[in-house]
Design an enzyme around this catalytic site. Structure first.
Site, PDB file in Angstrom:
ATOM      1  N   SER A 173     -13.027   5.690   1.511  1.00 33.24           N
ATOM      2  CA  SER A 173     -11.974   4.693   1.763  1.00 33.24           C
ATOM      3  C   SER A 173     -11.234   4.946   3.057  1.00 33.24           C
ATOM      4  O   SER A 173     -10.286   4.216   3.378  1.00 33.24           O
ATOM      5  CB  SER A 173     -10.944   4.707   0.627  1.00 33.24           C
ATOM      6  OG  SER A 173     -11.549   4.435  -0.597  1.00 33.24           O
ATOM      7  N   THR A 225      -7.222   5.447   0.038  1.00 34.77           N
ATOM      8  CA  THR A 225      -6.413   5.333   1.257  1.00 34.77           C
ATOM      9  C   THR A 225      -5.372   6.428   1.228  1.00 34.77           C
ATOM     10  O   THR A 225      -4.709   6.625   0.208  1.00 34.77           O
ATOM     11  CB  THR A 225      -5.681   3.976   1.277  1.00 34.77           C
ATOM     12  OG1 THR A 225      -6.632   2.964   1.497  1.00 34.77           O
ATOM     13  CG2 THR A 225      -4.614   3.930   2.364  1.00 34.77           C
ATOM     14  N   THR A 245      -6.872   4.170   6.596  1.00 30.47           N
ATOM     15  CA  THR A 245      -7.795   3.589   5.618  1.00 30.47           C
ATOM     16  C   THR A 245      -8.961   2.882   6.298  1.00 30.47           C
ATOM     17  O   THR A 245      -8.858   2.490   7.472  1.00 30.47           O
ATOM     18  CB  THR A 245      -7.054   2.543   4.743  1.00 30.47           C
ATOM     19  OG1 THR A 245      -7.889   2.136   3.665  1.00 30.47           O
ATOM     20  CG2 THR A 245      -6.655   1.311   5.544  1.00 30.47           C
ATOM     21  N   ARG A 252     -10.599  -8.771   8.363  1.00 31.85           N
ATOM     22  CA  ARG A 252      -9.468  -8.592   7.447  1.00 31.85           C
ATOM     23  C   ARG A 252      -8.728  -7.291   7.746  1.00 31.85           C
ATOM     24  O   ARG A 252      -9.316  -6.236   7.941  1.00 31.85           O
ATOM     25  CB  ARG A 252      -9.987  -8.588   6.012  1.00 31.85           C
ATOM     26  CG  ARG A 252      -8.907  -8.434   4.944  1.00 31.85           C
ATOM     27  CD  ARG A 252      -8.770  -7.006   4.491  1.00 31.85           C
ATOM     28  NE  ARG A 252      -7.789  -6.860   3.404  1.00 31.85           N
ATOM     29  CZ  ARG A 252      -7.324  -5.692   2.989  1.00 31.85           C
ATOM     30  NH1 ARG A 252      -7.756  -4.576   3.545  1.00 31.85           N
ATOM     31  NH2 ARG A 252      -6.450  -5.631   2.018  1.00 31.85           N
ATOM     32  N   VAL A 253      -7.407  -7.364   7.743  1.00 31.19           N
ATOM     33  CA  VAL A 253      -6.555  -6.185   7.898  1.00 31.19           C
ATOM     34  C   VAL A 253      -5.585  -6.173   6.726  1.00 31.19           C
ATOM     35  O   VAL A 253      -5.048  -7.216   6.346  1.00 31.19           O
ATOM     36  CB  VAL A 253      -5.783  -6.245   9.237  1.00 31.19           C
ATOM     37  CG1 VAL A 253      -4.754  -5.133   9.325  1.00 31.19           C
ATOM     38  CG2 VAL A 253      -6.761  -6.164  10.421  1.00 31.19           C
ATOM     39  N   GLY A 254      -5.354  -4.998   6.145  1.00 28.81           N
ATOM     40  CA  GLY A 254      -4.460  -4.895   4.997  1.00 28.81           C
ATOM     41  C   GLY A 254      -3.086  -4.403   5.377  1.00 28.81           C
ATOM     42  O   GLY A 254      -2.605  -4.603   6.502  1.00 28.81           O
ATOM     43  N   ASP A 255      -2.466  -3.723   4.434  1.00 28.87           N
ATOM     44  CA  ASP A 255      -1.091  -3.242   4.626  1.00 28.87           C
ATOM     45  C   ASP A 255      -1.016  -1.922   5.388  1.00 28.87           C
ATOM     46  O   ASP A 255       0.018  -1.611   5.996  1.00 28.87           O
ATOM     47  CB  ASP A 255      -0.443  -3.010   3.256  1.00 28.87           C
ATOM     48  CG  ASP A 255      -1.212  -1.952   2.452  1.00 28.87           C
ATOM     49  OD1 ASP A 255      -2.463  -2.062   2.365  1.00 28.87           O
ATOM     50  OD2 ASP A 255      -0.588  -1.004   1.943  1.00 28.87           O
ATOM     51  N   THR A 312      -0.641   2.315  -1.511  1.00 28.45           N
ATOM     52  CA  THR A 312      -2.096   2.250  -1.618  1.00 28.45           C
ATOM     53  C   THR A 312      -2.438   1.118  -2.570  1.00 28.45           C
ATOM     54  O   THR A 312      -1.612   0.717  -3.394  1.00 28.45           O
ATOM     55  CB  THR A 312      -2.681   3.590  -2.105  1.00 28.45           C
ATOM     56  OG1 THR A 312      -4.111   3.487  -2.163  1.00 28.45           O
ATOM     57  CG2 THR A 312      -2.167   3.987  -3.467  1.00 28.45           C
ATOM     58  N   GLY A 313      -3.641   0.593  -2.435  1.00 26.74           N
ATOM     59  CA  GLY A 313      -4.046  -0.500  -3.316  1.00 26.74           C
ATOM     60  C   GLY A 313      -4.226  -1.795  -2.553  1.00 26.74           C
ATOM     61  O   GLY A 313      -4.495  -1.783  -1.351  1.00 26.74           O
ATOM     62  N   GLY A 332      -3.713  -4.416  -0.367  1.00 26.76           N
ATOM     63  CA  GLY A 332      -2.767  -4.540   0.730  1.00 26.76           C
ATOM     64  C   GLY A 332      -2.079  -5.885   0.821  1.00 26.76           C
ATOM     65  O   GLY A 332      -0.916  -5.972   1.233  1.00 26.76           O
TER      66      GLY A 332
END
Ligand code: SD4
Length: 326
Positions: free
Chosen positions: A86, A188, A206, A216-219, A239-240, A242
């Site tokens: 991850s 992450t 991450t 795609r980009v997360g948090d 974590t999780g 995003g």
């Protein structure tokens, strides 16, 4: 904490939020942030059970190193570890087979740096630190981030390991080409540390949601979402999934709740409550927070069970199974 107690606490605390701090003057709000913290000792916390990372960070702190160096060195352990699928090298790719990394770092003075959609460079967190220290910007993306990394001397590497490639090939056979998030199997790393000077810094890194849409980009690289540090108050990391963290600016929320007097544990619970309340489908994804306050008190909470966080302080190191909503 079980569901009933949690709901009771979250509604009480929501009521508290509306009445007290909103009415408080700016001066009062500031004074609650300047609570005297005594006998601050070095400590580091990280999402998930990542002993190599926290041991490394502790090595730095024990020698009198800064929290900033500790969190960078700590999370780099996971970036280099190809068994962690991850983070960094060996991370699971997007649905087109590209490994793309997101990372950020924040110091005790409120400086921050981030990279998003970075390819071919293992230590995304170190590139983020370079963005913070050697550019006038806070975030670089994609090709620009990669180019900057090479200019700074980072080597070009293939981040897709054979294991991750074969798993991706398998996934393509079964999937409907949908991006998925595996509720229990993601690592992450978000890390927050306090050094012997009492200064707080944090880092988060991450490879993001496995088989995500390209781009795609997360948090995790978003300051305030995947990570936030306020040297007067404390720090938090997420974590999780995003998307849910971004919608609630989760880590900033946790730190601001601590500023208003919540313990790290209470603050994490309330931040999870915000997500649960607005998501009837909250059983289908995971979000977890960890937090530390200026006193070195820690907390962690998540939607699903199975989340743990790692703490290393003078009392030794331990893995704490987090309480959860479900
Ligand atoms: C993301 N928060 O990209 C990350 C995923 C994660 O462990 O935490 N994985 O949304």
């Amino acid at each position: 904490m079980k569901r009933r107690k949690f709901l009771k606490n979250s509604s009480l605390s929501t009521a508290g939020l509306i009445s007290a701090p909103v009415l408080a003057s700016c001066q009062e709000a500031t004074s609650s942030a300047t609570t005297t913290y005594e006998n601050v000792k070095p400590i580091v916390i990280a999402t998930w059970n990542v002993p190599n990372a926290t041991n490394k960070a502790w090595e730095v702190l024990e020698k009198g190193g800064t929290a900033l160096d500790a969190v960078e060195e700590g999370v780099k352990m996971e970036e280099a570890d190809t068994n962690n699928q991850s983070v960094g090298k060996g991370g699971r790719p997007d649905r087109d087979g590209n490994v793309t990394l997101d990372a950020c770092i924040m110091d005790s003075k409120g400086n921050c740096g981030a990279v998003v959609y970075l390819q071919n460079v293992t230590h995304a967190v170190s590139v983020a630190r370079k963005v913070m220290e050697d550019t006038p910007h806070v975030m670089l993306a994609g090709i620009g981030a990669e180019q900057f990394a090479y200019e700074q001397g980072f080597p070009k590497e293939n981040l897709l390991t054979e294991k991750s490639r074969l798993e991706w090939e398998e996934w393509k056979k079964e999937s409907k080409y949908q991006p998925v998030i595996n509720i229990e199997n993601h690592d992450t790393i978000g890390m927050v540390a306090i050094d012997s000077e009492g200064n707080i810094s944090g880092a988060c890194t991450t490879s993001g949601m496995a088989y995500k849409m390209a781009g795609r980009v997360g948090d995790s690289p978003i300051i305030g979402s995947g990570l936030f540090v306020d040297n007067e108050v404390g720090g938090a990391a997420a974590t999780g999934q995003g998307e849910e963290v971004v919608k609630t600016v989760g880590s900033f929320l946790v730190v601001e709740l601590m500023r208003q007097g919540r313990s790290p544990q209470e603050a994490c619970e309330e931040a999870v409550a915000r997500i649960v309340k607005s998501n009837p489908n909250h059983k289908s994804f995971q979000v977890g927070y960890i937090a530390i306050n200026k006193n070195g008190e820690t907390g962690g909470y998540c939607i699903h069970s199975g989340f743990s966080y790692r703490v290393y302080s003078e009392e030794g190191h331990r893995n704490i199974e987090s309480e959860s909503f479900l």
